[in-house]
Write an enzyme that holds these catalytic residues in place. Structure first.
Site, PDB file in Angstrom:
ATOM      1  N   ASP A 151       0.041   5.067   1.073  1.00 48.32           N
ATOM      2  CA  ASP A 151      -0.206   6.062   2.333  1.00 48.32           C
ATOM      3  C   ASP A 151      -0.380   5.571   3.454  1.00 48.32           C
ATOM      4  O   ASP A 151      -0.974   4.573   3.777  1.00 48.32           O
ATOM      5  CB  ASP A 151      -1.587   7.076   1.952  1.00 48.32           C
ATOM      6  CG  ASP A 151      -1.432   7.822   0.989  1.00 48.32           C
ATOM      7  OD1 ASP A 151      -0.702   8.949   1.146  1.00 48.32           O
ATOM      8  OD2 ASP A 151      -1.728   7.565  -0.074  1.00 48.32           O
ATOM      9  N   ASP A 207       0.818  -1.097   0.076  1.00 44.04           N
ATOM     10  CA  ASP A 207      -0.038   0.082   0.000  1.00 44.04           C
ATOM     11  C   ASP A 207       1.046   1.555   0.034  1.00 44.04           C
ATOM     12  O   ASP A 207       2.058   0.995   0.128  1.00 44.04           O
ATOM     13  CB  ASP A 207      -0.803  -0.177   1.320  1.00 44.04           C
ATOM     14  CG  ASP A 207      -1.616   1.253   1.330  1.00 44.04           C
ATOM     15  OD1 ASP A 207      -2.388   1.679   0.748  1.00 44.04           O
ATOM     16  OD2 ASP A 207      -1.396   1.727   2.743  1.00 44.04           O
ATOM     17  N   ASP A 250      -2.168  -0.321   5.843  1.00 43.60           N
ATOM     18  CA  ASP A 250      -2.582   0.150   7.229  1.00 43.60           C
ATOM     19  C   ASP A 250      -3.974   0.712   7.271  1.00 43.60           C
ATOM     20  O   ASP A 250      -4.476   0.802   8.198  1.00 43.60           O
ATOM     21  CB  ASP A 250      -1.701   1.600   7.305  1.00 43.60           C
ATOM     22  CG  ASP A 250      -2.183   2.656   6.317  1.00 43.60           C
ATOM     23  OD1 ASP A 250      -2.504   2.536   5.213  1.00 43.60           O
ATOM     24  OD2 ASP A 250      -2.440   3.749   6.891  1.00 43.60           O
TER      25      ASP A 250
HETATM   26  O1  LIG Z   1      -4.430   2.731  -0.306  1.00 38.55           O
HETATM   27  P1  LIG Z   1      -3.413   4.026   0.123  1.00 38.55           P
HETATM   28  O2  LIG Z   1      -2.451   4.161  -0.971  1.00 38.55           O
HETATM   29  O3  LIG Z   1      -2.846   4.061   1.617  1.00 38.55           O
HETATM   30  O4  LIG Z   1      -4.360   5.311  -0.282  1.00 38.55           O
HETATM   31  C1  LIG Z   1      -5.451   5.426   0.773  1.00 38.55           C
HETATM   32  C2  LIG Z   1      -5.866   6.932   0.851  1.00 38.55           C
HETATM   33  O5  LIG Z   1      -4.449   7.703   1.061  1.00 38.55           O
HETATM   34  C3  LIG Z   1      -4.651   9.011   0.698  1.00 38.55           C
HETATM   35  O6  LIG Z   1      -5.254   9.644   2.026  1.00 38.55           O
HETATM   36  C4  LIG Z   1      -4.798   9.492   3.175  1.00 38.55           C
HETATM   37  O7  LIG Z   1      -3.194   9.751   3.168  1.00 38.55           O
HETATM   38  C5  LIG Z   1      -3.371  11.409   3.289  1.00 38.55           C
HETATM   39  C6  LIG Z   1      -1.815  11.727   3.010  1.00 38.55           C
HETATM   40  O8  LIG Z   1      -1.291  11.265   4.457  1.00 38.55           O
HETATM   41  C7  LIG Z   1      -4.223  11.719   4.510  1.00 38.55           C
HETATM   42  O9  LIG Z   1      -4.039  13.265   4.493  1.00 38.55           O
HETATM   43  C8  LIG Z   1      -5.399  11.147   4.496  1.00 38.55           C
HETATM   44  O10 LIG Z   1      -6.149  11.780   5.639  1.00 38.55           O
HETATM   45  C9  LIG Z   1      -5.494   9.578   4.378  1.00 38.55           C
HETATM   46  O11 LIG Z   1      -6.905   9.330   4.195  1.00 38.55           O
HETATM   47  C10 LIG Z   1      -5.043   9.468  -0.348  1.00 38.55           C
HETATM   48  O12 LIG Z   1      -5.152  10.784  -0.519  1.00 38.55           O
HETATM   49  C11 LIG Z   1      -6.367   8.802  -0.690  1.00 38.55           C
HETATM   50  O13 LIG Z   1      -6.604   9.221  -2.340  1.00 38.55           O
HETATM   51  C12 LIG Z   1      -6.300   7.237  -0.829  1.00 38.55           C
HETATM   52  O14 LIG Z   1      -7.426   6.710  -0.707  1.00 38.55           O
END
Ligand SMILES: O=P(O)(O)OC[C@H]1O[C@H](O[C@H]2O[C@H](CO)[C@@H](O)[C@H](O)[C@H]2O)[C@H](O)[C@@H](O)[C@@H]1O
Length: 525
Positions: free
Chosen positions: A288, A286, A469
């Site tokens: 983020d 993954d 995560d």
């Molecule tokens: O599947 P992932 O790669 O983990 O993506 C999940 C979402 O991640 C991002 O949002 C998350 O991270 C941001 C930066 O740290 C944070 O600000 C936010 O609160 C989190 O939800 C991304 O912007 C999304 O599009 C993804 O779906």
């Protein structure tokens, strides 16, 4: 497995029947028994050489009968008694060249430490893996060992964190406990775990240990027969004897969810994760919260140079794919490594290093609905300060991390109402995020299976390993549970389908580097 009686035929190590498992160390968890045996033999043979009529110390008979599993000085005394040799006891401070029980015991310890230092500690992977599974099921784990070196051995092996309690040779002396075969150590271990012997299992490879667990009133005593001693183990009270703990049936429920803080650390269990079978790892990651820490705004989540170097290195050693909720182009540009696969929009949009592309056909039919929902979200949420709408090709994220606490309910209300207008879309949650995506049978887990099929990665040959995560990562953990491994990145305690835990993206980086080292070592024999 050799069974003593038919009542054990249906034996299952399950959390319904047992609260605690108490294991011996040498010969059960670590392969230090042979280091001990070699040190005993060397010490006794040097000593016996001065007694002309005495045969040398025999590892097969003397070690098992008189020394194995007992406190050090007791082992010296019992073996010498078997040869009708009477020595003064001395004191634990005796130097290793003194002709006393303690002096000989101290000499053996010096020889053992020299071997530990030169040879290191080998573990039984099946035991480490079993402990991991038992911990996941909420079963408490203790180690009981007569060895005063127990802590040093577990630390050298990197296993110290797997145990909720330890009763070892140091504790034995400190609390005036009687050594095995007396029941004291097992009774003390279950007391420290807060469990009763009637709901505890003892696992031992020595007859003295089996006898001790039985005398402590343990519900079940399992003997491990590493040599030809199944019969002796049964005679001393084992209910069940196995050649290796891999044979032990434990209850497995694929739908079971476990508390994240009960999971063992992946950093401590690398040997159980990789190398438990001959399969090559296939790594799915993954983005983020896994490769980058969670930050206030999505555009601030930049991959560090160190993590990029780590990914490049591991990408040379095994197959790697990034499976993200972000838009495909976005995550690809952020990671910036050419020779790996990427999946964006939670797996709806996949691209390979040689220009391969798999956009969900079915997902495309939902693009007009996603466009309309996006517009409504932007209109409705425009006046809520800090609220961000992030459009990905097959998903729309509404971020409220920067929204004032008293306005979060308004964000949720707006998202719910727009979702109600678009029942063909699915509403999911994540870290301070609401997401709308096509309501079809597709998710990160399905995307990983698609990739494995496309890349001809048969799970008999490849072991899928997923690190993530967030909520949508649970789909991947669930999908891989039967034949792969899930590692959750979290410091919080919530239900998860993962099997191991890492605390933070920094720990992910450390784990990936350890994994790379291990793969290099395996490759070079
Ligand atoms: O599947 P992932 O790669 O983990 O993506 C999940 C979402 O991640 C991002 O949002 C998350 O991270 C941001 C930066 O740290 C944070 O600000 C936010 O609160 C989190 O939800 C991304 O912007 C999304 O599009 C993804 O779906």
């Amino acid at each position: 497995m050799t069974e003593k009686n038919s009542t054990i035929a249906s034996f299952q190590l399950s959390a319904d029947r047992f609260d605690a498992v108490v294991l011996d160390l040498d010969g059960v968890i670590t392969q230090t028994a042979k280091l001990h045996a070699a040190a005993w033999k060397r010490m006794f043979d040097d000593y016996l050489a001065k007694h002309k009529q005495q045969a040398p110390f025999d590892i097969d008979s003397d070690y098992r009968r008189f020394v194995d599993g007992k406190p050090r000085y007791q082992g010296v005394r019992d073996f010498l008694a078997s040869r009708n040799i009477d020595l003064p006891y001395g004191t634990p401070d005796d130097s290793s060249d003194q002709q006393t029980i303690c002096g000989l015991g101290n000499r053996k310890n010096e020889l053992f430490h020299a071997k530990l230092f030169s040879d290191g500690v080998e573990t039984y992977d099946s035991t480490v893996s079993l402990i991991g599974k038992l911990r996941q099921r909420g079963i408490r784990i203790a180690v009981v060992s007569s060895s005063r070196n127990c802590q040093a051995i577990l630390e050298t092996a990197g296993l110290i964190e797997l145990f909720d309690a330890r009763v070892d040779g140091v504790e034995l002396q400190k609390h005036h406990l009687a050594g095995k075969p007396a029941p004291d150590m097992f009774v003390e271990a279950s007391r420290r775990l807060g469990c009763v012997p009637e709901r505890s299992v003892g696992i031992e490879d020595a007859t003295a240990g089996v006898q001790a667990a039985k005398a402590a009133g343990f519900a079940c005593v399992i003997g491990i027969d590493r040599g030809d001693q199944a019969r002796a183990l049964y005679e001393h009270g084992a209910d069940l004897v196995v050649n290796d703990l891999a044979e032990l049936p434990i209850s497995i429920d694929c739908e079971e969810t476990l508390a994240a803080n009960r999971l063992p650390s992946a950093l401590d269990c690398l040997n159980a994760i990789i190398g438990r079978d001959d399969r090559e790892p296939a790594l799915f990651l993954d983005y983020d919260g896994t490769l980058t820490p969670i930050v206030p705004r999505p555009d601030q989540a930049t991959l560090s140079d160190a993590m990029r170097t780590t990914l490049q290195c591991i990408g040379e050693l095994c197959s790697v794919a990034i499976i993200s909720g972000r838009d495909l182009a976005d995550v690809r540009q952020r990671v910036g490594i050419k020779n790996i696969w990427y999946a964006g929009s939670h797996g709806f949009d996949i691209a390979g290093p040689a220009g391969q592309r798999n956009e969900s056909q079915q997902g495309r039919e939902y693009l007009p609905a996603l466009d309309r929902a996006e517009q409504s979200l932007r209109d409705e949420l425009a006046n809520i300060s800090g609220c961000l709408v992030e459009r990905k090709r097959f998903s729309i994220a509404t971020h409220y991390r920067q929204v004032a606490q008293n306005e979060v309910a308004s964000v949720k209300q707006a998202v719910d109402s727009i979702h109600a207008d678009h029942p063909e879309l699915r509403l999911t949650t994540g870290k301070k995020i609401f997401e709308l995506q096509p309501d079809i049978e597709w998710n990160k887990g399905k995307a990983i299976r698609w990739l494995m099929r496309t890349l001809k990665m048969d799970s008999a040959q490849f072991m899928p390993l997923y690190i993530g995560d967030d909520v949508t990562d649970e789909d991947a953990f669930r999908e891989l549970k039967p034949d792969g491994i899930g590692i959750l990145v979290s410091q919080e305690n919530h239900p998860t389908q993962a099997s191991y835990r890492l605390d933070h993206p920094d720990a992910v980086e450390r784990f990936l580097n350890l994994l790379a080292d291990k793969l290099i070592r395996l490759r070079h024999g």
